[in-house]
Design an enzyme around this catalytic site. Structure first.
Site, PDB file in Angstrom:
ATOM      1  N   GLY A 133      -6.016  20.735  37.921  1.00  0.00           N
ATOM      2  CA  GLY A 133      -6.548  19.370  37.898  1.00  0.00           C
ATOM      3  C   GLY A 133      -8.023  19.283  38.235  1.00  0.00           C
ATOM      4  O   GLY A 133      -8.551  18.189  38.455  1.00  0.00           O
ATOM      5  N   GLY A 189      -0.816  20.767  32.621  1.00  0.00           N
ATOM      6  CA  GLY A 189      -0.669  19.489  33.322  1.00  0.00           C
ATOM      7  C   GLY A 189      -1.317  18.361  32.547  1.00  0.00           C
ATOM      8  O   GLY A 189      -0.768  17.854  31.564  1.00  0.00           O
ATOM      9  N   GLY A 190      -2.522  17.972  32.963  1.00  0.00           N
ATOM     10  CA  GLY A 190      -3.217  16.807  32.394  1.00  0.00           C
ATOM     11  C   GLY A 190      -3.238  16.778  30.873  1.00  0.00           C
ATOM     12  O   GLY A 190      -2.990  15.724  30.270  1.00  0.00           O
ATOM     13  N   ASN A 216       3.758  19.984  31.872  1.00  0.00           N
ATOM     14  CA  ASN A 216       4.259  19.458  33.145  1.00  0.00           C
ATOM     15  C   ASN A 216       3.640  18.082  33.307  1.00  0.00           C
ATOM     16  O   ASN A 216       2.461  17.967  33.619  1.00  0.00           O
ATOM     17  CB  ASN A 216       3.838  20.393  34.291  1.00  0.00           C
ATOM     18  CG  ASN A 216       4.179  19.812  35.658  1.00  0.00           C
ATOM     19  OD1 ASN A 216       4.908  18.817  35.747  1.00  0.00           O
ATOM     20  ND2 ASN A 216       3.660  20.431  36.711  1.00  0.00           N
ATOM     21  N   TRP A 217       4.462  17.063  33.074  1.00  0.00           N
ATOM     22  CA  TRP A 217       3.933  15.688  33.117  1.00  0.00           C
ATOM     23  C   TRP A 217       3.665  15.215  34.547  1.00  0.00           C
ATOM     24  O   TRP A 217       3.072  14.178  34.747  1.00  0.00           O
ATOM     25  CB  TRP A 217       4.910  14.741  32.427  1.00  0.00           C
ATOM     26  CG  TRP A 217       4.851  14.795  30.925  1.00  0.00           C
ATOM     27  CD1 TRP A 217       3.983  15.524  30.162  1.00  0.00           C
ATOM     28  CD2 TRP A 217       5.692  14.067  30.011  1.00  0.00           C
ATOM     29  NE1 TRP A 217       4.232  15.290  28.833  1.00  0.00           N
ATOM     30  CE2 TRP A 217       5.270  14.405  28.707  1.00  0.00           C
ATOM     31  CE3 TRP A 217       6.748  13.172  30.167  1.00  0.00           C
ATOM     32  CZ2 TRP A 217       5.878  13.876  27.565  1.00  0.00           C
ATOM     33  CZ3 TRP A 217       7.353  12.642  29.035  1.00  0.00           C
ATOM     34  CH2 TRP A 217       6.925  12.992  27.750  1.00  0.00           C
ATOM     35  N   SER A 235      -5.913  23.688  34.340  1.00  0.00           N
ATOM     36  CA  SER A 235      -6.934  23.151  33.436  1.00  0.00           C
ATOM     37  C   SER A 235      -6.908  23.802  32.050  1.00  0.00           C
ATOM     38  O   SER A 235      -7.956  24.026  31.444  1.00  0.00           O
ATOM     39  CB  SER A 235      -8.331  23.260  34.077  1.00  0.00           C
ATOM     40  OG  SER A 235      -8.377  22.507  35.286  1.00  0.00           O
TER      41      SER A 235
HETATM   42  P1  13P Z   1      -3.697  20.849  35.025  1.00  0.00           P
HETATM   43  O1  13P Z   1      -3.446  21.404  33.646  1.00  0.00           O
HETATM   44  O2  13P Z   1      -3.824  19.352  35.040  1.00  0.00           O
HETATM   45  O3  13P Z   1      -4.810  21.557  35.727  1.00  0.00           O
HETATM   46  O4  13P Z   1      -2.370  21.141  35.869  1.00  0.00           O
HETATM   47  C1  13P Z   1      -1.840  22.417  35.886  1.00  0.00           C
HETATM   48  C2  13P Z   1      -0.500  22.347  36.495  1.00  0.00           C
HETATM   49  O5  13P Z   1      -0.354  22.123  37.679  1.00  0.00           O
HETATM   50  C3  13P Z   1       0.660  22.542  35.616  1.00  0.00           C
HETATM   51  O6  13P Z   1       1.816  22.729  36.357  1.00  0.00           O
END
Ligand code: 13P
Length: 250
Positions: free
Chosen positions: A172, A233-234, A9-10, A212
Site C-alpha cells: 500500500g 491489493g489496491g 485481495n480486496w 504495490s
Molecule cells: P497492495 O497491492 O495494495 O500494496 O497490497 C498488497 C497486499 O497486501 C496484498 O495482500
C-alpha cells in the site's frame, strides 16, 4: 513448469453490488488467460462472488478463517463454513492480520492445518518489516515464518499451499521491491522448503510476490525465475487494471 497465479485481495472493500459488477466485467476480460485467477473477497461478498463466478475461470477465496470448526468464538468464521458455501482459497496470516489482530506464527500454522482439514487451499503470507530489512534480517524472518506456517504438513499439502511473499514496507505504499530483490527473497523461501521437504516439493510450490503490484510492474516481476504470480491489493479493486495484471503475458 509452475503456473502463474494472480490473486486479488480486496481487503475491507467492495459492497455486494460492486463485487457482482466487478466479476461480471472481469469474466470476459480474463477468460483466455493461462494464468490462474483468484479473488479474495470480504465475507459479506463471498456468496455473491461465488454465484457470479460459477462457470468462469475465476476462483473465489476468503481473507481469513478461524482454526476451530465451530464453537463459542463470536464474530469468527471457520474453514468448515467457508467450504460449505463453496469457497476454494483462503488467505492466512496476512501482515495486516499479524499487525492489527494479533496473528502469529502459531495461529497461522493452526489455520493452515485447519484449511487443509476443510479442503481449502491456503495462501500463506510472509514478509519482513522495514526495520528487519534494514537490519539485514529479511531472509531469516521470511524463512522462519514459512517453516513455522508449514510445520506438520505433508509434502502433498505443502505443494498445494500458495505462499505470498509480501514485504510489509511495500504494501500500500507504492514502493515495490526490485524484481531482483523479490526474486532473491522468494528463492530463499524455496530453498528452505527444499531443505525440509525436498527438491520436488520445492519446485512445485507456488510462491507469489505482493506489495504495490500494478499493471506497469507486473510483467517484469512475474517473469522472474522464482516469482509465480502476485497477491494484489489496491490494483485489484479496478477491473481494467486487475485484468491487465492477469493478462500481463498475453
Ligand atoms: P497492495 O497491492 O495494495 O500494496 O497490497 C498488497 C497486499 O497486501 C496484498 O495482500
Amino acid at each position: 513448469m509452475r503456473k502463474k497465479v494472480i490473486a486479488g485481495n480486496w481487503k475491507m472493500n467492495m459492497l455486494p453490488d460492486e463485487a457482482i459488477n466487478f466479476i461480471q466485467e472481469l469474466t470476459p476480460m480474463v477468460e483466455k488467460t493461462q494464468n490462474e485467477v483468484i479473488l479474495c473477497v470480504p465475507y459479506t461478498d463471498l456468496f455473491y462472488a461465488l454465484l457470479n463466478a460459477q462457470n468462469t475461470n475465476i476462483k473465489i477465496g476468503a481473507q481469513n478463517m478461524h482454526f476451530e470448526q465451530s464453537g463459542a468464538y463470536t464474530g469468527e468464521v471457520s474453514g468448515k463454513m467457508l467450504k460449505a458455501i463453496g469457497v476454494e482459497y483462503v488467505i492466512i496470516g496476512h501482515s495486516e492480520r499479524r499487525q492489527y489482530f494479533a496473528e502469529n506464527d502459531e495461529t497461522v500454522n493452526k489455520k493452515v492445518k485447519s484449511a487443509f482439514e476443510n479442503n481449502l487451499k491456503p495462501i500463506v503470507c510472509v514478509g519482513e518489516t522495514l526495520e528487519q530489512r534494514e537490519n539485514g534480517e529479511t531472509k531469516e524472518i521470511i524463512t522462519s515464518q514459512t517453516e513455522k506456517a508449514l510445520n506438520g504438513l505433508s509434502n502433498e499439502q505443502v505443494e498445494n499451499t500458495i505462499i505470498a511473499y509480501e514485504p510489509i514496507w511495500a504494501i500500500g505504499t507504492g514502493k515495490t521491491a526490485t524484481k531482483e530483490d523479490a526474486n532473491d527473497s522468494i528463492k530463499a523461501i524455496r530453498e528452505k522448503i527444499r531443505q525440509i521437504y525436498g527438491q520436488n516439493t520445492a519446485e512445485r510450490v507456488i510462491i507469489q510476490y505482493g506489495g504495490s503490484v500494478k499493471s506497469s510492474n507486473a510483467g517484469e516481476l512475474f517473469e522472474m525465475s522464482d516469482i509465480d504470480g502476485g497477491l494484489v491489493g489496491g490494483a485489484s479493486l479496478k477491473v481494467e487494471e486487475f485484468s491487465k495484471i492477469v493478462n500481463y503475458n498475453s
